[in-house]
Each structure stands twice: as C-alpha cells, then as structure tokens.
Design an enzyme around this catalytic site. Structure first.
Site, PDB file in Angstrom:
ATOM      1  N   ARG A 325      66.089  31.047   8.597  1.00  0.00           N
ATOM      2  CA  ARG A 325      65.403  32.130   9.299  1.00  0.00           C
ATOM      3  C   ARG A 325      64.669  33.040   8.319  1.00  0.00           C
ATOM      4  NH1 ARG A 325      65.330  34.779  14.550  1.00  0.00           N
ATOM      5  NH2 ARG A 325      66.711  33.204  15.441  1.00  0.00           N
ATOM      6  N   GLU A 726      68.078  42.686  17.434  1.00  0.00           N
ATOM      7  CA  GLU A 726      67.805  42.564  16.000  1.00  0.00           C
ATOM      8  C   GLU A 726      66.445  43.090  15.545  1.00  0.00           C
ATOM      9  OE1 GLU A 726      70.027  38.604  14.528  1.00  0.00           O
ATOM     10  OE2 GLU A 726      68.875  38.357  16.373  1.00  0.00           O
TER      11      GLU A 726
END
Length: 781
Positions: A325, A726
């Site tokens: 990621r 997030e």
C-alpha cells in the site's frame, strides 16, 4: 443479483439526502461511564488472571527455562509453556511465524516465553518476573542497516514500474537526489489489549476480545486448542480505540486466555499492563526513503526512481500488504510518467510492525510530498504551484499500477481551499514576517490526499449482516463490523432505519459475534461502513420485500403502492405504524429475519505483476497548515489548519467530522512528537506515557476548520457515501511540509530542502536548522 446491481438498487432506493448529525450510538453511555468494555464485565468466582514471562534478549536460543520460582510464587495457579499447547502454537495472521509462546529461540526483546495464571493480576505479573532463562545469544539485527547487511528480508524486494524511469532520468533537464527517514508510531489506544475467556460445555470456549478481527481470533484460537471454529465464539461489543493495533495483535492475548480457560476449566482474563502492551505489540512501520527525480524548469515530474525501505520486525504479520500500500500511494494525486518504485521489506529482531491507520499509505504519500517540496526548493518555487502542475488530468490519469483515476476531484478541491484559506496572501505575509523575524520562523503548506478504498487482498472485501424485526416493531441489527469508537454501529443503524422508515431509536445494535455473522473480515481498510452498511441494507431489503408482498396481498394494492415513510407505512389507502405492520406480519406468518451479504464489485489485483484495480474508489482531501518554529529551541506550534475532506454523501456528518479531526491530530503526532527509541540491544525505551509523547489538547491547532466536500461517490456505495476512517490521517502531511518551509527560512539563501526527518521533534528541528545553516556557509552549528 450481481453485487454492482445490488449497489445500484441500494442507490435507487436510498436517494442522497442531507443526513442529520446523529450522535454516536453509545455516546450517552460513554459520557456517563455506563458503556461496558471487556474489563467492566463482572468477574465470576474462580477467575484467573494472566501475565507473560518475557524474553530479555532480542535474538537467542533458549538453552533452559527454570520456572520453579514462578510456580511457587504466591497466588500462582498454573504456568504454561509451548509444550502445553494442544494444537498449533501460532497466532500469526498469515505466515504461521508468530508463536503464542516461544519455542527453541526468541526473535525479539519482550517476546512471550511462558504464561502465568494466578488469582490476581498483580500476582501473575510478579510471578512472571521470577523465571530463570538461560540463553545462547545469536546475532541480532536491530536496525535497518544491520538487517540489510545480513540480507535479512521477510520477502523478496518488490518493484512497481511504468515506462523506463532510469532512461528518462538521463534525459531530464533537471535531476535531484535526496532521502529522509520517517519513524514508526505506537497505537496508544485508550483501552489496552484485553481478552476474557470462559469455558463452555463439551470443550467450547467463549471469548470477549478487544479485537478488530473476531473471525481471525476465532480461527487462531480454534487451531491453538485443536478445536473447530464452531467450538469458539468471539464477541466484541466495543473497543476503546484500536487504530489497526487490534487487527492482528489481539490474537496473542486472546489465545493466552483461551488456553488457560481450556486447560483449567476456569474463566481467565488477560489485561495487559500498558508498558507490557507497548513492548509486546507491533507499531507503524518506519521507513527510509531515497529518491532520484527528473523534472523540467516548471517543476513537472518527468522521471522518478523511488526506494522505500521498511524494517518490518521479527515476523511477517501484515507487512507485505502494508508495504504494497505504500507503493500504491507513492503517487498520491500526481501523474508519474516514468517511474520505478522499489520496496525493501527488512526482517529485524524487534517486535513486528503491524497495521496502523493508513496501512502504509501515509508513508508512501509522505515520500512523494517530500519529493515535490524538494523540487520546489531547488527551483525557488512555491510548492503548491508544483503540486497543481503535476496533478492527474485527462490523458494523464493512470496510476503506476494500471488503475484509471476516474474520480479526480483533487484539482477542484485544491482550488477551493487555496481560495477559502487565503493561501497565496498568507504565504506572502509569512515570507514578509520571516524576513524581519530572526528567531521565530513561520511556514505554510497545502497538501492533498488521494487514498484508495478497499482491502488490497481482494477476498477480504466482503461482509455479512443479520437483522431481526420483532413483533413490536423494534429492530435488532448485527453485522461483522466492530465498533472501536469510529461510529460504524450508528451508521449501519441509520441505513436500516432508512429502509424501514423508522426512527433511529427503533434500532438496537448488538455485539459483533462470530456465532451470528460468520467468516467476517477485519474492520479495517476504512471499509467498515461501506461493507457492513451494504450487507445490512441487503438484509433489511429482503425483509422489506416480504412485507411489501404481504401488504399488497392484504390490502389488494400493487407492491409499488406500498411505502415506508417516517409518518408510517402506507399500503394503498391504508396507513399504519411500523409496529402495527410487524404485528400483522407476525400473525400472518411472515419471516421477519434475514441475513445479508455484500462483496465489493469490480476489483482485482495481480500482485506478482503489481497491476490491476485494487481499489473500488478514492477518497480525497486537502489541508492547509500554518506553523511557527522557534529556531533557538526547536519547538513549534501549529497555528492554523484548514481542512476540506471528501466523504461523498455523508452518512453522518457529525461522526465524519469527528473522524477527520481525530485522524488529523493523530497524523500530526506521528510527524511531530511520537518518537520510538530502541536501545542497541533491542529494548524499546519509549514504552510508557512517561517516555512516549502523543498529542495532547495543547497540541491541537489553535484554529482547526473542517469542511466537508459537497459531492457524491461516483460508485454506487451505500447512499453514495465514502469511507472516512483512514484518509484524514494523511491530511497532517501539510504540517510536516509547513515545518520544512519554516526551517528552510532559517537560511533562505539555500535553495534546498532542510534535512528534516519525521517525527519533527525539537531535537530533529534543531539538527535540521544547523545543517541547513551549514549549507549556507553560516557560523551556526
């Protein structure tokens, strides 16, 4: 029905409406102290309390363990080692390399060696310190440099590329090399790790665990005890914070409690002491970044060779996906025509790094923002102009991993905030202030966020729900999402209330349990409301369809004449309350219970090639931060912050704004105050609130303005909303960029970025100022 069709149906049935700011479903319980957490549950007679004996070595063979003094200690009921585990000695999420109790060797300081069960928590902790362990030390890689020298990796180095970055660098008009380091971060949840295990009949075990991933705990405990998953029930009503720290880490403590309950037939509780919690559980991954970038005279990026190196700790945990990621987000909002991203995943003899809010995204995003700041400094340009010049645009809208950026609202959002926050005028005023201020220097920065939403491990993008409508019209909702304070329960409850046209007070959210909704994914990747909201919607719509058919038959009207409204249920000319309908339906033998399921459509990713569409959509944000730095002490203040954040059509603006503010401040802490310090022998020195500084109320910006972007998700998510957990964390990158500009103002004649690493503690700032001034040929050191 295909999942995209289900989502489209949800979108059609639930038009975008202005949602009220409903309070958190447990807010009244939180403020009165009546909310029950795992440690608030009544302790039955015979409860045993647990503690681990921990390794004092970072890497060593276990030659011998003398636990006689432990067993003889006051209050001790039993002591267990790896030899006492009936099944698999494993609490790892993927790679089977995290034992519950060490066997043969230890891989990090503080690793669990043995387990003490005693009549009180203090008795267990005192006894755990009495073990006499004989070690044969082995070479330990504590630092990234030591791991690299030993070629110690958790997996092969990964590469993601487009074009020929090295060739493009050769032909670029301007080239620049640089690098910096960013530290890790402790989760510092308010409620520490805790699990309560109760033995059931016929070998079954019930666990109350503070975990984001009940199904994984269920699975691991079953294997640990040699049981089936059906023999283990895991329950989570709420957590006092998690931030990723309870996605995999909770299994260690749940496994210990379950082992003792199974072995003794008595209930067992493991409530970790804060120091032990910080020593034994994983952190955010620290990163070292190195880069060479090619660009033109206007600052448009032409080529990038980016190297990301992360010490991952002693086991694999979730590090492959986290580092992936980071690679995914190394573009942020910018088109990179020729790019090579290399990701090194080092194995070190420290506690394994793990999931943390953003899951590697913040690290990758900080890297590209730092690169743009560096290019701007060398060109003597405002960094914002370079950011705008490099944004994704038509014809320049494919990511390095091959996904099209179809919903690119970053340019509009940046333009909006640039004007609303008065960025250009403030930037000029700050330059004038710095010119006449010898000690205090100010900086301002605007940075955007583009964060991909979905688990990058495709099969995790699924969720289930269970809804019961009772004959009095009350509704019970259960789903696989866990409530850690982020408000997923109230959001899902709102979805169900909208389906039936009932007030939110009619909905009762019940604890997440593996015996109600099986095989769930972790509440992570910002997907809790997306996945579970749609699963609950599908369950509710199944029941509503049955009721529509029943009403049409009962009142002789078409199903299209049945409507569920806040004023009541209409069936042709008939009107009734939802409670009256529920009673009628029950008497008419209509099923008022249903499961629901949802799987995110249109996502797929080839990890071997690092190509595909790993994300369903992107969430965007923009922040402007203004800071002041005292060049004599290195201290700083965040003076003002303006945030514009994209949550699509918000399910709950009050909850979303709370998440944005909390995420921003937590991100600010990562980049400014939260410093992890390890001793050369592998001991964590910052292992308590006395030595580790999280942001406090005084660190909050003096002015923090939060605005929600007025827009909808282009994808048919629940109510066209977007995830919010997030993405706001990375809004705080603007603080770090602003600090760089403030430090640079200490020697404005230097056209280079100061060598400031994160976190930008006072010591780090002073060090960067001294180096920057040396570069200017000054006398300051």
């Amino acid at each position: 029905m295909a999942e995209r069709d289900r989502a489209a149906a949800a979108d059609a049935a639930m038009p975008v409406l202005e949602k009220p700011g409903h309070p958190h479903e447990s807010a009244h319980l939180h403020v009165t102290g009546a909310a029950r957490y795992a440690d608030d549950l009544s302790e039955p007679e015979g409860m045993l309390h647990l503690a681990f004996g921990q390794s004092s070595q970072a890497h060593a063979k276990i030659v011998a363990m003398d636990l006689s003094a432990v067993r003889a200690a006051p209050g001790v009921f039993a002591v267990y080692t790896a030899a006492d585990i009936p099944g698999a000695n494993d609490v790892a999420p993927v790679a089977h390399d995290d034992p519950l109790l060490a066997e043969g060797a230890v891989l990090s300081h503080g690793q669990a060696l043995f387990l003490v069960a005693a009549t009180s928590r203090d008795a267990a902790r005192r006894a755990a310190r009495l073990g006499k362990i004989e070690y044969a030390p082995l070479p330990a890689a504590i630092t990234a440099a030591q791991a690299r020298a030993a070629d110690s990796l958790i997996e092969p180095t990964q590469r993601m590329a487009r074009g020929d970055a090295l060739a493009a660098l050769e032909t670029a008009p301007h080239r620049l090399k640089g690098g910096f380091a960013m530290g890790g971060q402790d989760h510092f949840y308010l409620e520490g790790q805790i699990a309560v295990a109760t033995p059931g009949e016929d070998g079954q075990v019930h666990l109350v665990s503070s975990t984001q991933h009940p199904s994984e705990v269920q699975h691991l405990v079953a294997h640990l005890l040699g049981l089936t998953s059906a023999d283990v029930t895991v329950e989570v009503r709420r957590m006092g914070g998690a931030f990723g720290g309870k996605e995999t880490q909770a299994a260690l403590f749940a496994g210990a409690a379950a082992l003792v309950a199974a072995k003794t037939g008595r209930p067992a509780k493991f409530r970790a002491d804060r120091d032990d919690d910080m020593v034994m559980t994983g952190k955010r991954h620290p990163f070292d970044v190195a880069y060479e970038v090619g660009f033109d005279a206007q600052g448009k990026l032409l080529a990038l060779d980016l190297f990301l190196s992360s010490p991952c700790g002693a086991s694999v945990d979730l590090s492959p996906a986290i580092n992936d990621r980071a690679m995914f987000h190394a573009d942020n909002c910018y088109y990179l025509p020729d790019v090579l991203i290399t990701s090194e995943r080092l194995k070190t003899n420290t506690v394994s790094a793990t999931a943390f809010r953003g899951f590697g995204g913040p690290q990758g995003m900080l890297a590209i923002e730092r690169i743009l700041d560096d290019v701007a400094a060398h060109l003597g340009r405002d960094p914002l102009d370079l950011r705008v010049a490099n944004l994704y645009a038509p014809g320049r809208n494919e990511t390095p991993y091959g996904m099209t950026v179809a919903d690119n609202i970053a340019p509009e959002m940046i333009a909006h905030v640039r004007q609303s926050a008065n960025y250009d005028a403030r930037s000029k005023a700050i330059a004038a202030f710095n010119a006449q201020s010898p000690v205090i220097k100010r900086g301002i920065a605007l940075t955007p966020v583009k964060f991909g939403i979905s688990f990058t491990t495709t099969h995790l993008n699924q969720a289930g729900a269970l809804i019961h409508v009772y004959a009095d019209g009350s509704i019970q909702v259960n789903h696989g999402g866990t409530e850690m304070g982020q408000g997923v329960y109230v959001k899902v409850a709102q979805v169900v209330a909208d389906v039936f046209g009932v007030p939110l007070a009619s909905i009762r959210c019940t604890a997440t349990r593996t015996d109600k909704v099986p095989n769930t994914s972790a509440t992570a990747a910002s997907s809790g409301a997306d996945l579970n909201g749609m699963a609950a919607y599908n369950a509710a719509m199944t029941i509503r369809a049955r009721l529509e058919t029943f009403l049409a038959r009962t009142f002789g009207c078409g199903e299209d004449a049945v409507r569920f409204t806040p004023e009541g249920v209409l069936a042709g000319d008939a009107r009734m309350t939802f409670g009256e309908l529920a009673r009628r339906a029950h008497m008419g033998r209509i099923s008022l219970s249903s499961t629901g399921f949802y799987a995110t459509p249109d996502i797929a990713y080839d990890r071997a090639a690092h190509k595909g569409r790993p994300f369903y959509y992107f969430a965007y944000g923009v922040s402007v931060s203004e800071v002041a730095v005292d060049t004599l002490t290195g201290e700083h203040k965040v003076l003002a912050v303006d945030v514009l954040h994209d949550v699509g059509a918000s399910l709950n603006p009050a909850i979303d704004k709370g998440q944005i503010e909390g995420g921003f401040v937590q991100g600010q802490g990562w980049l400014t105050t939260e410093e992890l310090v390890w001793h050369a022998d592998g001991r964590l020195l910052t292992h308590s609130p006395a030595t580790y500084k999280i942001p406090t109320a005084s660190d909050r910006p003096r002015r923090l303005s939060i605005e929600l972007w007025d827009g909808q998700n282009v994808e048919p998510t629940i109510n066209r909303s977007k995830a919010v957990g997030e993405p706001p964390f990375m809004l705080a990158i603007s603080v770090f960029s602003a600090l760089n500009r403030a430090v640079a103002a200490a020697a404005p004649q230097v056209r280079a970025l100061p060598p400031l690493d994160a976190p930008a503690t006072p010591e780090a700032i002073l060090k960067a100022i001294a180096a920057h001034r040396r570069a200017a040929g000054g006398v300051h050191a």
